[in-house]
Design a protein around this motif. Structure first.
Motif, PDB file in Angstrom:
ATOM      1  N   UNK A 193       0.787  -1.136   0.075  1.00 31.87           N
ATOM      2  CA  UNK A 193       0.012   0.441  -0.370  1.00 31.87           C
ATOM      3  C   UNK A 193       0.826   1.639   0.186  1.00 31.87           C
ATOM      4  N   UNK A 194       2.342   1.081   0.462  1.00 35.60           N
ATOM      5  CA  UNK A 194       3.226   2.086  -0.496  1.00 35.60           C
ATOM      6  C   UNK A 194       3.629   2.499  -1.883  1.00 35.60           C
ATOM      7  N   UNK A 195       3.352   0.394  -2.006  1.00 38.42           N
ATOM      8  CA  UNK A 195       2.507   1.210  -4.144  1.00 38.42           C
ATOM      9  C   UNK A 195       1.368   1.254  -4.500  1.00 38.42           C
ATOM     10  N   UNK A 196       0.468   1.272  -4.048  1.00 39.83           N
ATOM     11  CA  UNK A 196      -0.200   1.715  -4.084  1.00 39.83           C
ATOM     12  C   UNK A 196      -0.763   3.354  -3.480  1.00 39.83           C
ATOM     13  N   UNK A 197      -0.539   3.278  -2.850  1.00 34.04           N
ATOM     14  CA  UNK A 197      -0.588   4.660  -2.195  1.00 34.04           C
ATOM     15  C   UNK A 197      -2.189   4.570  -1.817  1.00 34.04           C
ATOM     16  N   UNK A 198      -2.756   3.610  -1.797  1.00 40.67           N
ATOM     17  CA  UNK A 198      -3.753   3.795  -0.429  1.00 40.67           C
ATOM     18  C   UNK A 198      -3.673   3.935   0.705  1.00 40.67           C
ATOM     19  N   UNK A 199      -5.059   4.448   1.934  1.00 37.27           N
ATOM     20  CA  UNK A 199      -4.885   4.500   3.073  1.00 37.27           C
ATOM     21  C   UNK A 199      -4.666   3.555   3.684  1.00 37.27           C
ATOM     22  N   UNK A 200      -3.937   3.146   4.895  1.00 33.03           N
ATOM     23  CA  UNK A 200      -3.855   1.937   5.877  1.00 33.03           C
ATOM     24  C   UNK A 200      -3.469   2.191   7.101  1.00 33.03           C
ATOM     25  N   UNK A 201      -4.482   1.066   7.974  1.00 26.71           N
ATOM     26  CA  UNK A 201      -4.249   1.487   8.898  1.00 26.71           C
ATOM     27  C   UNK A 201      -3.717   0.196   9.558  1.00 26.71           C
ATOM     28  N   UNK A 202      -2.667   0.207  10.904  1.00 25.09           N
ATOM     29  CA  UNK A 202      -2.381  -0.967  11.838  1.00 25.09           C
ATOM     30  C   UNK A 202      -3.453  -0.298  12.908  1.00 25.09           C
ATOM     31  N   UNK A 231      -1.544  -7.463  15.956  1.00 23.31           N
ATOM     32  CA  UNK A 231      -2.521  -6.418  15.701  1.00 23.31           C
ATOM     33  C   UNK A 231      -2.636  -6.914  13.507  1.00 23.31           C
ATOM     34  N   UNK A 232      -4.085  -6.330  12.888  1.00 29.13           N
ATOM     35  CA  UNK A 232      -4.599  -5.924  11.795  1.00 29.13           C
ATOM     36  C   UNK A 232      -4.078  -4.487  11.348  1.00 29.13           C
ATOM     37  N   UNK A 233      -4.170  -5.261  10.218  1.00 29.23           N
ATOM     38  CA  UNK A 233      -3.633  -4.091   9.373  1.00 29.23           C
ATOM     39  C   UNK A 233      -5.642  -3.829   8.373  1.00 29.23           C
ATOM     40  N   UNK A 234      -6.115  -2.718   8.160  1.00 29.78           N
ATOM     41  CA  UNK A 234      -7.461  -2.231   7.252  1.00 29.78           C
ATOM     42  C   UNK A 234      -6.245  -1.544   6.168  1.00 29.78           C
ATOM     43  N   UNK A 235      -7.254  -1.641   4.896  1.00 28.37           N
ATOM     44  CA  UNK A 235      -6.712  -0.956   3.843  1.00 28.37           C
ATOM     45  C   UNK A 235      -7.849  -0.429   3.659  1.00 28.37           C
ATOM     46  N   UNK A 236      -7.914   1.440   3.278  1.00 28.97           N
ATOM     47  CA  UNK A 236      -9.749   2.035   2.732  1.00 28.97           C
ATOM     48  C   UNK A 236      -8.979   2.206   0.820  1.00 28.97           C
ATOM     49  N   UNK A 237     -10.078   2.267   0.456  1.00 27.08           N
ATOM     50  CA  UNK A 237     -10.344   3.121  -1.364  1.00 27.08           C
ATOM     51  C   UNK A 237      -9.439   4.339  -0.344  1.00 27.08           C
ATOM     52  N   UNK A 238      -8.617   5.262  -2.096  1.00 27.13           N
ATOM     53  CA  UNK A 238      -7.897   6.221  -1.986  1.00 27.13           C
ATOM     54  C   UNK A 238      -9.029   7.277  -2.101  1.00 27.13           C
ATOM     55  N   UNK A 239      -7.991   7.944  -0.792  1.00 25.20           N
ATOM     56  CA  UNK A 239      -8.671   9.202  -0.169  1.00 25.20           C
ATOM     57  C   UNK A 239      -9.971   8.771   0.796  1.00 25.20           C
TER      58      UNK A 239
END
Length: 462
Positions: free
Chosen positions: A404-413, A426-434
């Motif tokens: 998600x550094x490659x794609x730029x999507x927001x991500x949270x641990x 922990x888990x990681x959740x990823x969202x749509x851009x912006x």
């Protein structure tokens, strides 16, 4: 309960009600920082004079009825890649040890204008690259949960100070996982916003196309409050996106019923059994809350690792090339050897990586056409023990934060519990851009359902 147990919102409420002054809060934080640093080494530099001056100004503004925003009067720390006018930005390196900044970084400006109180510069890995390395001018930050375990990098000091109960928020950077990895290993929340959501002006770069600026915090709510201050367009940063900013706290507490959550199985290939069990538990909790949870197919994890390695090393070598030629022995040995690898890539290699990167981003975007959030792990295991560092010339295994550094999507641990040895998982959740608003909404639900909010910080003083 101590002041460190009060959320950013709660602290703001008490400050505005004059139940506590910013000077009192700041003095408590400075004392805690000094005392904890003997054990944690989270701070490179503690700033009592600057902090108390900012706190006094915040109190004057409160008395005059001037409200500068949710961080007014509240202490925070900054990873020592961010410029603060009149202070060195050391990047945890001998080379930049005396490099005094002439202007504040964009996010420091935002926080200062919002009345926040900077109490110190935080430890990092040298140039945010590789570590921990004991052969540097400053010691590595320690993990408050267990001093025999590493904190992770590169925003290690920020994570250590939050897990150590000193701060509620500290700035970090994330090129391949440097906010989310230390957050995962220290039981804190680490949000990497969408690429371009937060200005990088005045932050020393590692990779122009991969670097993100953001915050590490105690809770998801704190992360939303911090992003409300940090997000926004900066015309002086060519990579900053002119995209509308939401109130990121407005979705907190809302139900996830009806949301579509995709489990990215192909990104879990390196995850341990304990981490996988945590993913399944979170998936079940979300289902019981009314979300639709199902498997999705993304490109293989190794593809992202290959691309990020090439881009990071090529761009990092370009940034440091002059010093690698003239002052190579002033680098720590780990980062010098790692940066040297960048010289082996050709222009053809770099252009090929950009082409594949675009394809990977398109594939991930297609996955999001069928779901609101992706769920995977942040790290393959809980924090590992200190051990001899691997040879930086050997390829490292792909990280689950890299994609998600490659794609730029927001991500949270988000921490969700402790493993059998008492270390955070922990888990990681990823969202749509912006779409950080939806991401934070789901992240807070996970934080609450998992029971993490009931787990106390570690007593590292024992």
């Amino acid at each position: 309960m101590t002041l460190a147990d009060l959320s950013l919102r709660s602290l703001g409420t008490k400050l505005r009600a004059r139940e506590i002054s910013s000077v009192e809060l700041t003095r408590w934080t400075l004392d805690k920082a000094e005392a904890s640093n003997r054990a944690l080494d989270a701070f490179i530099r503690i700033l009592p004079e600057n902090a108390l001056a900012a706190a006094e100004k915040a109190d004057r503004d409160f008395a005059a009825g001037i409200d500068r925003g949710p961080m007014q009067g509240i202490p925070y720390g900054a990873k020592d890649l961010f410029d603060v006018a009149g202070l060195p930005t050391t990047c945890h390196s001998k080379i930049h040890k005396d490099a005094v900044a002439t202007r504040d970084a964009a996010v420091i400006e935002k926080l200062s204008m919002g009345g926040a109180v900077l109490v110190g510069k935080m430890a990092t890995h040298e140039y945010a690259l590789y570590g921990p390395d004991v052969q540097l001018p400053f010691p590595p930050a320690r993990n408050p949960w267990n001093f025999e375990r590493i904190t992770g990098g590169s925003s290690s000091g920020s994570a250590s100070a939050i897990a150590g109960g000193v701060l509620r928020m500290a700035l970090g950077t994330d090129t391949g996982g440097s906010i989310r990895t230390p957050s995962s290993w220290s039981g804190t929340v680490g949000l990497k916003p969408t690429f371009g959501r937060v200005s990088r002006r005045g932050c020393f770069p590692l990779s122009w196309s991969l670097d993100h600026c953001g915050a590490l915090t105690r809770t998801v709510e704190d992360a939303a409050v911090a992003l409300n201050v940090l997000a926004g367009f900066d015309p002086l940063d060519d990579d900053c996106a002119d995209v509308p900013v939401s109130d990121y706290t407005s979705g907190l507490g809302h139900s996830v019923k009806g949301m579509k959550i995709g489990i990215a199985r192909s990104l879990l290939v390196t995850a341990s059994d304990e981490v996988l069990a945590g993913i399944e538990r979170v998936a079940d909790l979300l289902r019981h809350s009314g979300a639709e949870v199902f498997d999705v197919e993304t490109p293989p994890l190794a593809w992202f690792g290959t691309i990020i390695r090439a881009l990071l090393l090529t761009e990092g070598h370009h940034i440091h090339e002059a010093n690698l030629r003239s002052r190579v022995h002033d680098f720590g040995p780990l980062s010098a050897r790692r940066l040297a690898l960048g010289a082996a890539y050709t222009a053809t290699d770099y252009l090929a990586c950009l082409k594949v990167r675009r394809m990977l981003a398109q594939r991930v975007s297609a996955v999001f056409s069928g779901c609101d959030i992706l769920l995977c792990a942040t790290t393959a295991n809980a924090a590992p023990r200190y051990s001899p560092v691997p040879d930086p010339f050997n390829p490292q295994g792909p990280s689950m934060t890299n994609p998600f550094n490659v794609t730029g999507n927001p991500a949270i641990s988000v921490p969700v519990g402790l493993n059998s040895e008492g270390m955070p998982l922990s888990v990681q959740l990823i969202g749509k851009l912006f779409d950080e608003k939806t991401l934070l909404q789901v992240a807070q639900e996970v934080e609450t359902l998992s029971g993490w909010t009931e787990i106390a910080l570690p007593d590292y003083t024992a």
